[in-house]
Write a protein that holds these residues in place. Structure first.
Motif, PDB file in Angstrom:
ATOM      1  N   ILE A 138       0.735  -1.546   0.306  1.00 45.42           N
ATOM      2  CA  ILE A 138       0.027  -0.135  -0.009  1.00 45.42           C
ATOM      3  C   ILE A 138       0.549   0.918   0.045  1.00 45.42           C
ATOM      4  N   SER A 139       0.970   2.517  -1.046  1.00 45.56           N
ATOM      5  CA  SER A 139       1.974   2.917  -1.347  1.00 45.56           C
ATOM      6  C   SER A 139       0.293   4.448  -0.954  1.00 45.56           C
ATOM      7  N   GLU A 140       1.034   5.810  -0.211  1.00 45.25           N
ATOM      8  CA  GLU A 140       0.127   6.647  -0.088  1.00 45.25           C
ATOM      9  C   GLU A 140       0.482   8.461   0.212  1.00 45.25           C
ATOM     10  N   GLU A 141       0.153   9.013  -0.539  1.00 47.75           N
ATOM     11  CA  GLU A 141       1.209   9.815  -1.032  1.00 47.75           C
ATOM     12  C   GLU A 141       0.198  11.325  -0.890  1.00 47.75           C
ATOM     13  N   SER A 142       1.237  12.122  -0.315  1.00 48.59           N
ATOM     14  CA  SER A 142       0.457  13.662   0.070  1.00 48.59           C
ATOM     15  C   SER A 142       1.124  13.923  -0.111  1.00 48.59           C
TER      16      SER A 142
END
Length: 218
Positions: free
Chosen positions: A187-191
């Motif tokens: 799972i990859s999350e970017e802000s």
């Protein structure tokens, strides 16, 4: 459980005495799909009727769903007074016939509304087992909790989803299938800021039975 079915475009309407019948062909050499609208509900926004899939070789019905909330939108060029109008499978978004769990058998997804993120399409998923179709809550959940229908990568035998919140947060997930259930392996999350500049990046990778998280800051 009542299902909400959404049918885009006209699909082989056939007038019957007691009901209006639509059939979807050209999606399988083995199966045909049929939608039946009960008499008196033809012009309602939510139509009472049923959806079924039939094995064309054995004439056996392998999936049957009744609903009081069928949503059927037909092509403006459709003439419902004509008994047979053929529409190729690839010109409709209601039905997806594909191997979702990588067992060599094609499964079924049918659009039941727009219940995924930001009003995107949602699907009910049925896995093919022993020449019938069995509902999968786990695969169905993927089409509800993310943005639209999940994507299949046949070479790596992985499933991919995406979801977001506004303009500035995105999440990308990758799944493997174990025991006929999708299991997240990455799972990859970017802000980002409103200008699109990356601020934070979080990656979670499955190690044995746990997701190990690593945070990166820019």
């Amino acid at each position: 459980m009542k299902e909400r079915l959404l049918l885009l475009l006209g699909i082989l309407p056939v007038l019957a005495t007691a009901q209006l019948t639509y059939t979807i062909t050209d999606f399988s050499t083995t199966y045909n799909a049929t939608i039946k609208i009960e008499q008196g509900f033809e012009n309602d926004a939510f139509k009472k009727g049923s959806f079924s899939i039939v094995n064309t070789t054995t004439a056996k019905q392998v999936l049957f769903i009744e609903s009081d909330e069928l949503i059927i939108e037909t092509d403006n060029n459709t003439e419902e007074k004509i008994n047979t109008i053929s529409l190729p499978y690839d010109r409709q978004n209601f039905l997806i016939f594909q191997d979702f769990n990588f067992d060599g058998l094609e499964d079924v997804a049918f659009m039941d509304g727009r219940n995924s993120c930001y009003g995107g399409p949602s699907y009910q998923i049925y896995l093919q087992e022993h020449q019938t179709f069995v509902h999968s809550p786990e695969f169905t959940r993927l089409s509800y909790e993310y943005c639209g229908m999940f994507q299949i990568a046949e070479k790596t035998k992985t499933i991919h989803t995406m979801t977001k919140s506004g303009c500035c947060w995105h999440q990308f997930s990758e799944f493997k299938v174990q025991n006929n259930k999708p299991i997240a392996i990455k799972i990859s999350e970017e802000s980002m800021n409103p200008n699109g500049m990356l601020l934070d990046y979080v990656e979670k990778v499955r190690v044995n039975d746990q997701m190990v998280e690593t945070k990166y800051s820019v």
